[in-house]
Design a protein around this motif. Structure first.
Motif, mmCIF file in Angstrom:
data_model
loop_
_atom_site.group_PDB
_atom_site.id
_atom_site.type_symbol
_atom_site.label_atom_id
_atom_site.label_comp_id
_atom_site.label_asym_id
_atom_site.label_seq_id
_atom_site.Cartn_x
_atom_site.Cartn_y
_atom_site.Cartn_z
ATOM 1 N N LYS A 17 86.143 -56.279 0.681
ATOM 2 C CA LYS A 17 87.323 -56.073 1.510
ATOM 3 C C LYS A 17 86.938 -55.231 2.721
ATOM 4 C CE LYS A 17 90.782 -56.242 -2.110
ATOM 5 N NZ LYS A 17 91.859 -55.518 -2.767
ATOM 6 N N LEU A 18 87.505 -55.555 3.844
ATOM 7 C CA LEU A 18 87.294 -54.747 5.043
ATOM 8 C C LEU A 18 88.115 -53.473 4.932
ATOM 9 C CD1 LEU A 18 87.457 -57.449 7.846
ATOM 10 C CD2 LEU A 18 85.441 -56.251 7.021
ATOM 11 N N PRO A 19 87.571 -52.366 5.393
ATOM 12 C CA PRO A 19 88.342 -51.115 5.318
ATOM 13 C C PRO A 19 89.509 -51.161 6.300
ATOM 14 C CG PRO A 19 86.322 -50.776 6.550
ATOM 15 C CD PRO A 19 86.266 -52.188 5.994
ATOM 16 N N PHE A 20 90.594 -50.563 5.885
ATOM 17 C CA PHE A 20 91.759 -50.455 6.769
ATOM 18 C C PHE A 20 91.666 -49.111 7.481
ATOM 19 C CE2 PHE A 20 96.167 -49.210 7.626
ATOM 20 C CZ PHE A 20 96.550 -50.291 8.409
ATOM 21 N N ILE A 21 91.528 -49.154 8.767
ATOM 22 C CA ILE A 21 91.378 -47.940 9.558
ATOM 23 C C ILE A 21 92.715 -47.609 10.201
ATOM 24 C CG2 ILE A 21 90.214 -46.878 11.531
ATOM 25 C CD1 ILE A 21 87.856 -48.794 10.928
ATOM 26 N N ILE A 22 93.158 -46.391 9.982
ATOM 27 C CA ILE A 22 94.401 -45.932 10.588
ATOM 28 C C ILE A 22 94.040 -45.263 11.911
ATOM 29 C CG2 ILE A 22 96.413 -44.442 10.323
ATOM 30 C CD1 ILE A 22 95.959 -44.689 7.259
ATOM 31 N N PRO A 23 94.402 -45.876 13.036
ATOM 32 C CA PRO A 23 93.986 -45.343 14.338
ATOM 33 C C PRO A 23 94.445 -43.907 14.594
ATOM 34 C CG PRO A 23 94.999 -47.500 14.592
ATOM 35 C CD PRO A 23 95.161 -47.100 13.168
ATOM 36 N N ASP A 24 95.602 -43.539 14.055
ATOM 37 C CA ASP A 24 96.079 -42.177 14.279
ATOM 38 C C ASP A 24 95.152 -41.129 13.681
ATOM 39 O OD1 ASP A 24 98.236 -42.849 15.788
ATOM 40 O OD2 ASP A 24 99.700 -42.679 14.168
ATOM 41 N N ARG A 25 94.357 -41.519 12.703
ATOM 42 C CA ARG A 25 93.447 -40.585 12.048
ATOM 43 C C ARG A 25 91.980 -40.862 12.367
ATOM 44 N NH1 ARG A 25 95.563 -35.899 10.737
ATOM 45 N NH2 ARG A 25 97.541 -36.159 9.708
ATOM 46 N N ASP A 26 91.708 -41.733 13.321
ATOM 47 C CA ASP A 26 90.332 -42.014 13.706
ATOM 48 C C ASP A 26 89.758 -40.803 14.440
ATOM 49 O OD1 ASP A 26 88.102 -44.039 14.112
ATOM 50 O OD2 ASP A 26 88.503 -43.351 16.162
ATOM 51 N N LEU A 27 88.728 -40.224 13.865
ATOM 52 C CA LEU A 27 88.167 -38.984 14.407
ATOM 53 C C LEU A 27 87.674 -39.141 15.837
ATOM 54 C CD1 LEU A 27 87.541 -36.029 13.749
ATOM 55 C CD2 LEU A 27 85.301 -36.779 12.955
ATOM 56 N N SER A 28 86.937 -40.201 16.130
ATOM 57 C CA SER A 28 86.384 -40.382 17.476
ATOM 58 C C SER A 28 87.479 -40.533 18.523
ATOM 59 C CB SER A 28 85.469 -41.606 17.510
ATOM 60 O OG SER A 28 84.375 -41.418 16.658
ATOM 61 N N LEU A 29 88.485 -41.329 18.208
ATOM 62 C CA LEU A 29 89.605 -41.510 19.132
ATOM 63 C C LEU A 29 90.314 -40.187 19.386
ATOM 64 C CD1 LEU A 29 91.656 -43.283 20.734
ATOM 65 C CD2 LEU A 29 92.905 -43.505 18.579
ATOM 66 N N ASN A 30 90.580 -39.440 18.329
ATOM 67 C CA ASN A 30 91.310 -38.188 18.473
ATOM 68 C C ASN A 30 90.486 -37.099 19.150
ATOM 69 O OD1 ASN A 30 94.033 -38.635 17.350
ATOM 70 N ND2 ASN A 30 92.856 -39.320 15.594
ATOM 71 N N ILE A 31 89.182 -37.146 18.978
ATOM 72 C CA ILE A 31 88.325 -36.215 19.726
ATOM 73 C C ILE A 31 88.430 -36.535 21.219
ATOM 74 C CG2 ILE A 31 85.892 -35.730 20.242
ATOM 75 C CD1 ILE A 31 85.426 -35.545 17.227
ATOM 76 N N GLY A 32 88.429 -37.822 21.553
ATOM 77 C CA GLY A 32 88.594 -38.220 22.955
ATOM 78 C C GLY A 32 89.921 -37.749 23.523
ATOM 79 N N LEU A 33 90.998 -37.917 22.758
ATOM 80 C CA LEU A 33 92.315 -37.469 23.219
ATOM 81 C C LEU A 33 92.342 -35.955 23.412
ATOM 82 C CD1 LEU A 33 94.663 -39.643 20.963
ATOM 83 C CD2 LEU A 33 94.032 -40.025 23.354
ATOM 84 N N THR A 34 91.732 -35.246 22.488
ATOM 85 C CA THR A 34 91.703 -33.783 22.583
ATOM 86 C C THR A 34 90.889 -33.332 23.797
ATOM 87 O OG1 THR A 34 91.868 -33.721 20.167
ATOM 88 C CG2 THR A 34 91.314 -31.668 21.264
ATOM 89 N N LEU A 35 89.791 -34.016 24.066
ATOM 90 C CA LEU A 35 89.012 -33.694 25.271
ATOM 91 C C LEU A 35 89.849 -33.883 26.530
ATOM 92 C CD1 LEU A 35 85.501 -35.212 24.488
ATOM 93 C CD2 LEU A 35 86.053 -32.788 24.826
ATOM 94 N N LEU A 36 90.653 -34.939 26.564
ATOM 95 C CA LEU A 36 91.515 -35.152 27.733
ATOM 96 C C LEU A 36 92.573 -34.056 27.853
ATOM 97 C CD1 LEU A 36 91.999 -39.033 27.711
ATOM 98 C CD2 LEU A 36 90.603 -37.657 29.268
ATOM 99 N N ILE A 37 93.090 -33.584 26.729
ATOM 100 C CA ILE A 37 94.036 -32.459 26.771
ATOM 101 C C ILE A 37 93.374 -31.255 27.414
ATOM 102 C CG2 ILE A 37 95.296 -30.787 25.346
ATOM 103 C CD1 ILE A 37 95.876 -33.142 23.394
ATOM 104 N N PHE A 38 92.136 -30.973 27.009
ATOM 105 C CA PHE A 38 91.416 -29.839 27.598
ATOM 106 C C PHE A 38 91.129 -30.069 29.078
ATOM 107 C CE2 PHE A 38 90.574 -28.753 23.175
ATOM 108 C CZ PHE A 38 90.746 -27.378 23.214
ATOM 109 N N LYS A 39 90.809 -31.292 29.437
ATOM 110 C CA LYS A 39 90.508 -31.606 30.838
ATOM 111 C C LYS A 39 91.724 -31.344 31.733
ATOM 112 C CE LYS A 39 89.405 -35.499 33.858
ATOM 113 N NZ LYS A 39 89.056 -36.925 33.918
#
Length: 169
Positions: A3-25
């Protein structure tokens, strides 16, 4: 068959690190270069970029800007029902900040009056500037609208949000 893993985008670490970097920017420093972001402020701004209808209502209510939402943002389930869980998920923000510090993308700064604040490192600035996609551009738009709240105290921002939530009821 696997089975393919189901990835919840809201909890994707890489995506959220990117969003947090933009907050800091966009929101990390005052006009005089003083760090502004602690865990609580990061959490509030993170919530607002993930909930653009709340962002729009809050900024409009206080005459701080008018965020234009696209059709998906204004008619999604998230826009219809207010979920406050992510606003109070301090552990998730703490995890993101730990990862950013470990990767040397942000630097902690201690001020006796305010406690620990964070600012982008040089590597963090380079990484934040390299985040380019339609989604990151949209988040950058939301953050540029949030600049008007940068000078507000955390308690004032929380009061604004509370008033917006009361209107939603």
């Amino acid at each position: 068959m696997k089975k393919l893993p189901f990835i919840i985008p809201d909890r994707d670490l890489s995506l959220n690190i990117g969003l947090t970097l933009l907050i800091f920017k966009y929101l990390g420093l005052s006009s005089r270069g003083i760090p502004l972001l602690n865990n609580e402020r990061v959490s509030v701004f993170f919530y607002l970029i993930k909930n653009p209808t709340i962002l729009q209502k809050t900024l409009q209510r206080y005459g701080r800007g008018d965020v234009t939402l696209n059709h998906n943002e204004s008619t999604s389930i998230n826009s219809i029902t207010v979920n406050l869980d992510s606003l109070f998920d301090r552990q998730w923000v703490k995890t993101l900040i730990k990862h950013l510090i470990a990767r040397k993308l942000i630097e902690p700064v201690y001020r006796k009056k305010d406690g620990f604040l964070y600012q982008l490192s040089k590597d963090g600035e380079i990484t934040a500037n390299s985040l380019q996609s339609e989604y990151f551009s949209r988040v950058s738009y939301f953050l540029s609208e949030l600049i008007s709240l940068k000078s507000e105290s955390t308690s004032n921002i929380n009061k604004m949000l509370n008033q917006t939530f009361r209107e939603e009821e």
